[in-house]
Design a protein around this motif. Structure first.
Motif, short mmCIF file in Angstrom:
data_model
loop_
_atom_site.label_atom_id
_atom_site.label_comp_id
_atom_site.label_asym_id
_atom_site.label_seq_id
_atom_site.Cartn_x
_atom_site.Cartn_y
_atom_site.Cartn_z
N VAL A 54 0.84 -1.20 0.00
CA VAL A 54 0.00 0.00 0.00
C VAL A 54 0.87 1.25 0.00
N VAL A 55 1.91 1.24 0.83
CA VAL A 55 2.82 2.39 0.90
C VAL A 55 3.48 2.63 -0.44
N VAL A 56 4.02 1.58 -1.03
CA VAL A 56 4.72 1.71 -2.31
C VAL A 56 3.73 2.06 -3.43
N GLY A 57 2.53 1.53 -3.36
CA GLY A 57 1.52 1.88 -4.36
C GLY A 57 1.16 3.35 -4.32
N LEU A 58 0.99 3.89 -3.12
CA LEU A 58 0.72 5.32 -2.99
C LEU A 58 1.91 6.16 -3.44
N TRP A 59 3.11 5.68 -3.13
CA TRP A 59 4.33 6.37 -3.54
C TRP A 59 4.42 6.39 -5.07
N ALA A 60 4.11 5.28 -5.71
CA ALA A 60 4.14 5.21 -7.17
C ALA A 60 3.08 6.13 -7.77
N LEU A 61 1.90 6.19 -7.17
CA LEU A 61 0.86 7.10 -7.64
C LEU A 61 1.32 8.55 -7.51
N TYR A 62 1.94 8.88 -6.39
CA TYR A 62 2.50 10.22 -6.18
C TYR A 62 3.55 10.52 -7.26
N ASP A 63 4.42 9.56 -7.54
CA ASP A 63 5.43 9.75 -8.57
C ASP A 63 4.81 9.97 -9.94
N LEU A 64 3.74 9.21 -10.25
CA LEU A 64 3.05 9.38 -11.53
C LEU A 64 2.52 10.80 -11.67
N ILE A 65 1.91 11.31 -10.61
CA ILE A 65 1.39 12.68 -10.63
C ILE A 65 2.53 13.67 -10.80
N CYS A 66 3.62 13.47 -10.06
CA CYS A 66 4.77 14.37 -10.14
C CYS A 66 5.41 14.35 -11.53
N ILE A 67 5.48 13.19 -12.15
CA ILE A 67 6.05 13.08 -13.49
C ILE A 67 5.16 13.83 -14.48
N CYS A 68 3.86 13.63 -14.38
CA CYS A 68 2.92 14.31 -15.29
C CYS A 68 2.97 15.82 -15.12
N LEU A 69 3.18 16.29 -13.91
CA LEU A 69 3.26 17.73 -13.65
C LEU A 69 4.65 18.31 -13.88
N GLY A 70 5.62 17.45 -14.18
CA GLY A 70 6.98 17.92 -14.43
C GLY A 70 7.80 18.18 -13.19
N LYS A 71 7.37 17.65 -12.06
CA LYS A 71 8.09 17.84 -10.79
C LYS A 71 9.18 16.80 -10.57
N LEU A 72 9.00 15.60 -11.11
CA LEU A 72 10.00 14.54 -10.97
C LEU A 72 10.69 14.36 -12.32
N LYS A 73 11.95 14.75 -12.37
CA LYS A 73 12.70 14.73 -13.62
C LYS A 73 13.92 13.82 -13.46
N PRO A 74 14.62 13.53 -14.56
CA PRO A 74 15.83 12.74 -14.47
C PRO A 74 16.85 13.35 -13.51
N ALA A 75 17.60 12.50 -12.84
CA ALA A 75 18.55 12.94 -11.81
C ALA A 75 19.68 13.79 -12.38
N ASP A 76 20.00 13.60 -13.66
CA ASP A 76 21.10 14.35 -14.25
C ASP A 76 20.70 15.77 -14.66
N GLY A 77 19.45 16.14 -14.40
CA GLY A 77 19.00 17.49 -14.69
C GLY A 77 18.50 17.71 -16.11
N SER A 78 18.52 16.66 -16.91
CA SER A 78 18.06 16.80 -18.29
C SER A 78 16.53 16.84 -18.34
N GLU A 79 16.01 17.22 -19.46
CA GLU A 79 14.57 17.28 -19.66
C GLU A 79 14.09 15.98 -20.32
N TYR A 80 12.78 15.76 -20.28
CA TYR A 80 12.20 14.59 -20.93
C TYR A 80 12.20 14.78 -22.45
N VAL A 81 12.41 13.68 -23.16
CA VAL A 81 12.27 13.67 -24.60
C VAL A 81 10.90 13.08 -24.89
N LYS A 82 10.11 13.75 -25.72
CA LYS A 82 8.75 13.27 -26.00
C LYS A 82 8.68 12.62 -27.34
#
Length: 82
Positions: A54-82
């Motif tokens: 449950v904890v990891v599922g909620l964490w993954a859902l949070y990550d999905l939202i953050c990725i969609c909003l552009g808050k969680l990006k690659p660690a090297d500072g690069s941008e997403y390629v679409k």
């Protein structure tokens, strides 16, 4: 030195949807420490009778939202390629 190429946005979304409970998307993005934490919690799920699932599922859902909003990006500072 080669220029840093970003990670694929669609691949990241698919990884978090299908393998988010194991933190594979975080390995892909280069966030190794939190990826290992998610992996360990995900693998402990049978032992903890699903509590960590449950904890990891909620964490993954949070990550999905953050990725969609552009808050969680690659660690090297690069941008997403679409």
């Amino acid at each position: 030195m080669a220029e840093s190429v970003g990670k694929n946005f669609v691949v990241t979304i698919l990884l978090v949807i299908f393998l988010g409970g194991l933190g594979i998307h975080r390995f892909y993005l280069g966030h190794k420490n939190t990826a290992i934490a998610m992996l360990v919690l995900g693998l402990l799920s049978p032992v903890t009778v699903g509590v960590t699932a449950v904890v990891v599922g909620l964490w993954a859902l949070y990550d999905l939202i953050c990725i969609c909003l552009g808050k969680l990006k690659p660690a090297d500072g690069s941008e997403y390629v679409k």
